[in-house]
Write a protein that holds these residues in place. Sequence first.
Motif, short mmCIF file in Angstrom:
data_model
loop_
_atom_site.label_atom_id
_atom_site.label_comp_id
_atom_site.label_asym_id
_atom_site.label_seq_id
_atom_site.Cartn_x
_atom_site.Cartn_y
_atom_site.Cartn_z
N LEU A 99 0.86 -1.23 0.02
CA LEU A 99 -0.04 0.10 -0.10
C LEU A 99 1.04 1.27 -0.01
N LEU A 100 0.87 2.01 -0.97
CA LEU A 100 1.60 3.04 -1.25
C LEU A 100 1.09 4.50 -1.15
N LEU A 143 8.65 4.71 -6.53
CA LEU A 143 8.99 3.41 -5.99
C LEU A 143 8.63 2.27 -6.73
N ILE A 144 7.62 2.35 -7.59
CA ILE A 144 6.98 1.45 -8.46
C ILE A 144 7.85 0.71 -9.29
N PRO A 145 8.68 1.34 -10.18
CA PRO A 145 9.59 0.58 -10.82
C PRO A 145 10.63 -0.01 -10.08
N GLN A 195 10.81 -7.06 -7.16
CA GLN A 195 9.51 -8.10 -6.76
C GLN A 195 8.90 -8.07 -7.85
N ALA A 196 8.89 -8.58 -9.03
CA ALA A 196 7.96 -8.67 -9.95
C ALA A 196 6.51 -9.41 -9.75
N GLY A 197 5.53 -8.81 -9.89
CA GLY A 197 4.24 -9.58 -9.67
C GLY A 197 3.84 -9.16 -8.36
N LEU A 198 4.57 -8.41 -7.54
CA LEU A 198 4.09 -7.84 -6.48
C LEU A 198 2.94 -6.93 -6.36
N PRO A 199 1.88 -7.24 -5.92
CA PRO A 199 0.66 -6.05 -6.15
C PRO A 199 1.03 -4.97 -5.44
N ILE A 200 0.51 -3.81 -6.14
CA ILE A 200 0.77 -2.55 -5.55
C ILE A 200 -0.38 -1.70 -5.67
N ILE A 201 -0.85 -1.03 -4.59
CA ILE A 201 -1.93 -0.25 -4.45
C ILE A 201 -1.77 1.15 -3.94
N VAL A 202 -2.00 2.21 -4.88
CA VAL A 202 -1.66 3.51 -4.33
C VAL A 202 -2.80 4.32 -3.61
#
Lengths: 222, 222
Positions: free
Chosen positions: B49-50, B62-64, B70-77
Amino acid sequence: MRILLVEDEMNMAAALTAALSRHDIVVDHARTLEIAEEACRSGVHDAVLLDRKLPDGDGLSLIPVLRREQAGLPIIVLSALGSPDHRVAGLDHGADDYLAKPFSTDELLARLRAVMRRPAQIGESMVNVGQLRFNLTERQADVAGEPLDLTRRELLALEILVRRAGRTVPRSALEEAVYGYDDEIASNSLDAHISRLRRKLSTAGVEIHAIRGLGYLLRTAS
Amino acid sequence: MRILLVEDEMNMAAALTAALSRHDIVVDHARTLEIAEEACRSGVHDAVLLDRKLPDGDGLSLIPVLRREQAGLPIIVLSALGSPDHRVAGLDHGADDYLAKPFSTDELLARLRAVMRRPAQIGESMVNVGQLRFNLTERQADVAGEPLDLTRRELLALEILVRRAGRTVPRSALEEAVYGYDDEIASNSLDAHISRLRRKLSTAGVEIHAIRGLGYLLRTAS
DNA sequence: CGACAGACATTGCGGCTGCATTGCGCGGCG
DNA sequence: CGCCGCGCAATGCAGCCGCAATGTCTGTCG
């Protein structure tokens, strides 16, 4: 990209189709759940845009059907029902995203892109030698699908042998991999581990050859 | 489930942590991009959670980095910047979802579930091993239809074991999933939980195998 | 060509490490 | 105030691994 739009209101459908077309997205339009179910069976779509209020029921009821037919097909619900409760309901019915009407076309496109990005599969580096399959990331060995029951030292030895399959691995390299730098070894216990490894690999179609004076070599059984 | 929360505002962070904890989600909190980058390297998180406004820059930057690590790690802004333009920017920077503040906790939880479903979505968010059926979204375990009465710690342990059924789960991964980073553990209480889990799973047709020196492995009873 | 030496193979044994199990007491929640 | 989950520790146990004894093979030298 080709998407399936499930929407009964013709104005909305026309506007969306036009907007998406401008971004080179091919839109197939279904007015009812029944038509949508039929259309998705073709398997040509990359995503589904799903309205809730439809002549033959709530769009959410389509989600389990789609999931069974086309597992992994991204589904975005578009609905005038935009309260947090409605969103939660939509997401928990299995939707990948939930966008309340009215929404900006740009946001829809961005959410489409986001949902399409999903990685196919995180690269798990696997090495195959004979019937032996070694998963380097999971540190696990299979023979014809059957997991091998290896101890820690055996695993460490096999890992380095597999990484350099077909090439001779110096004895010193094996010792450093299996024991630490510090952990001195004062016997032939490495040989013992190799011996037990060989027994466990007897059905794997691979052989561990000893290269006299140099080290060991793993390769497919001749 | 264990998530990384990147948020500099302490009130917000505390409130979120409390809310998520109530749903048995372990929260690690990072106040800056730098700390977040460091924390994610451990690879123990199931989602991020970002926040955007952070002391050392925009969270989007930070996303890239996360994607590379950690490719595939879900990111919610999570952001107060909630205009469609902002959302598009967030999603196109690679986020999996974008939630504008203020938001309802329920919706956040639903979006978390939606985004977590993805990797395992082939099939369903329901995992079957032996007679054991584990519902990843409901967080509930059944044996032949009978719901299992598990405590929180047991549930957390079983969840990660089930998610990686058939593969060895390192002891460290289990410890981090069941306890937090901070929550130091100074005994064999994890073993105790495993032991009690085994008893409760005695009729489930599954075995929790101990891989000496490595960790545990859940699989169907032979 | 035979004999010896060095290197690898295999197997049994024992010690020690790490897991299993259970009971206890504390602390939180109702 | 009672209950229950959990951390903790003590005890028992199993299996991994280091070790050494013995067997096998190969390469070398007299």
